[in-house]
Write an enzyme that holds these catalytic residues in place. Structure first.
Site, PDB file in Angstrom:
ATOM      1  CG  HIS A 123      -1.444  -1.352   1.473  1.00 54.23           C
ATOM      2  ND1 HIS A 123      -2.870  -1.529   0.599  1.00 54.23           N
ATOM      3  CD2 HIS A 123      -1.466  -2.510   1.427  1.00 54.23           C
ATOM      4  CE1 HIS A 123      -3.404  -2.587   0.964  1.00 54.23           C
ATOM      5  NE2 HIS A 123      -2.393  -3.312   1.811  1.00 54.23           N
ATOM      6  CB  SER A 253      15.751  20.455 -12.788  1.00 53.28           C
ATOM      7  OG  SER A 253      14.735  22.119 -12.657  1.00 53.28           O
TER       8      SER A 253
END
Length: 451
Positions: A123, A253
């Site tokens: 999960h 970036s």
């Protein structure tokens, strides 16, 4: 005899079966194999609006003596579909060694890190520990299934052969004056000359588009595998536990110089997502074929089949590059384990106390209270998990204080993970790698990506 000569040997077979075909016609066709006037073909296609007939007219102009026998008894699907089947098989023959190279490299990675503990997740929440190698073996297991699927569809491919306009072979039966045995012999021999030992015994005008669906389904399944694997790598990269290769001069970036974006894995996910969607396209094409065939498959297939193989090829090349340079950060992994292991170790602590004469219910309640306190420190104050310090400070746990370091040894929480990896590689992976041993040295060469 090269492949072209083999195929023009078909003319000799027509002769043997009784058709009036001369050696001169066969020789003329052989001489034109590599002499195709594509400009003339394009001009013919603008006039006739039919790609195959445009080439038939072009070849007839190049080979006037053979013109009367060109396309004799055939339909455009004899040319197109049989060619597609050859191309599909060749495409799979190119992709499978690339997949084997990924499997080989990932198997080495899994074996190298089979004993390194790492937090497992269910999960997307921390769960019992696994190992870096065991997690990689899950990716590897899916890739093994893809190898089986791609190998199966390649081995299942057959040749359409000579079936005529609606698949009944009526035109060929007429050519051979009703001799069914000769038509059958021709169908079988054409398939053999094309390199296929089996042919589809029943077809419409085309081979069933179910064949395309099976091929695209296997490729789409590979896309799903790669997307899951590279999504996992992206999650692990965000935790700074495992990273794809990042070159010394690479920019992550344009705005944030510190970033190390997992662009290779993201690229794999992007390509894989497109590959996955092509399954629906192939399914719709099969479903929409009316009776013996309609032409609404043609333009779609020219895109779908080509894109599927190109996307799969680019995905596997990028994935191999990733697998060749995966980086593991054990200290970061160790720190993350230390943040969660105290909670996971509570059951072992309770059992140790019981073995020292403690009451399980009493011990469970004390652990529960201390765990809630430690959890509040983590969530509300943003500090490290201090459950073990709380246990050390509680006199109730004095009988097992000397055992805590052993109880908290991460390697005792991974079960048979390392043995599972070893067994899996030895019993299942190595036989597949050995299947491609003759070509692996070439396809495993380091992949340099031009970004």
């Amino acid at each position: 005899m090269d492949q072209h000569q083999k195929r023009f040997g078909l003319g000799c077979m027509f002769q043997e079966l009784g058709l009036d075909i001369t050696e001169e016609q066969i020789s003329e066709l052989q001489g034109a194999v590599h002499d195709i006037d594509f400009a003339a073909a394009a001009q013919h296609e603008r006039a006739v609006r039919h790609d195959v007939m445009a080439h038939v007219h072009t070849l007839a102009e190049r080979c006037p003596r053979a013109a009367p026998i060109l396309h004799l008894g055939a339909t455009s699907c004899y040319v197109g579909d049989n060619t597609d089947l050859i191309v599909l098989r060749h495409g799979l023959e190119l992709l499978l060694p690339r997949l084997a190279a990924v499997i080989s490299r990932l198997a080495a990675f899994a074996d190298e890190f089979k004993s390194l503990p790492i937090l497992g997740f269910t999960h997307l929440q921390p769960a019992q520990l696994t190992t870096v190698g065991k997690r990689a073996s899950l990716w590897l297991s899916d890739l093994m299934m893809d190898e089986r699927a791609l190998s199966r569809v390649k081995n299942d491919l057959r040749f359409r052969g000579v079936k005529g306009t609606t698949g009944t072979q009526a035109s060929f039966l007429q050519l051979f004056k009703g001799d069914s045995a000769k038509v059958r012999a021709l169908d079988k021999r054409v398939s053999e000359l094309a390199g296929f030992d089996k042919r589809y015994l029943v077809t419409g005008q085309t081979y069933s588009r179910k064949v395309d669906l099976e091929v695209i389904s296997a490729l789409s399944g590979l896309g799903a595998t790669v997307h899951k694997m590279c999504s996992d790598i992206r999650i692990l990269a965000s935790r700074k536990e495992i990273e794809e290769p990042f070159e010394s001069s690479q920019i992550g970036s344009s705005a944030m110089p510190y970033k190390r974006n997992p662009m290779r894995s993201e690229r794999c996910c992007a390509l894989a997502r497109h590959l996955i969607t092509l399954h629906g396209n192939a399914a719709h094409t099969l479903a929409a074929q009316w009776l013996e065939r309609t032409l609404d498959d043609s333009a779609n297939r020219r895109l779908t089949l080509a894109q599927a193989f190109l996307a799969a090829d680019a995905t596997l090349l990028t994935l191999l590059n990733i697998c060749q340079g995966l980086v593991v950060y054990p200290k970061v992994i160790e720190r993350h384990i230390a943040q969660e292991l105290p909670f996971m170790a509570t059951e072992n602590i309770i059992m140790a106390m019981v073995q020292c004469g403690g009451d399980r219910q009493v011990c469970h309640e004390k652990i529960r209270v201390l765990s809630q306190q430690a959890g509040a420190v983590v969530k509300q104050e943003g500090r490290d998990n201090d459950l073990i310090e709380r246990i050390r400070s509680d006199s109730y746990f004095q009988p097992i204080i000397s055992q805590l370091d052993r109880i908290l040894d991460a390697s005792t929480f991974i079960g048979r993970a390392a043995e599972q990896v070893t067994e899996f590689i030895e019993e299942e992976v190595k036989p597949i790698i050995s299947k491609y041993s003759a070509v692996l040295s070439e396809v495993e060469k380091p992949v340099a990506l031009n970004i």
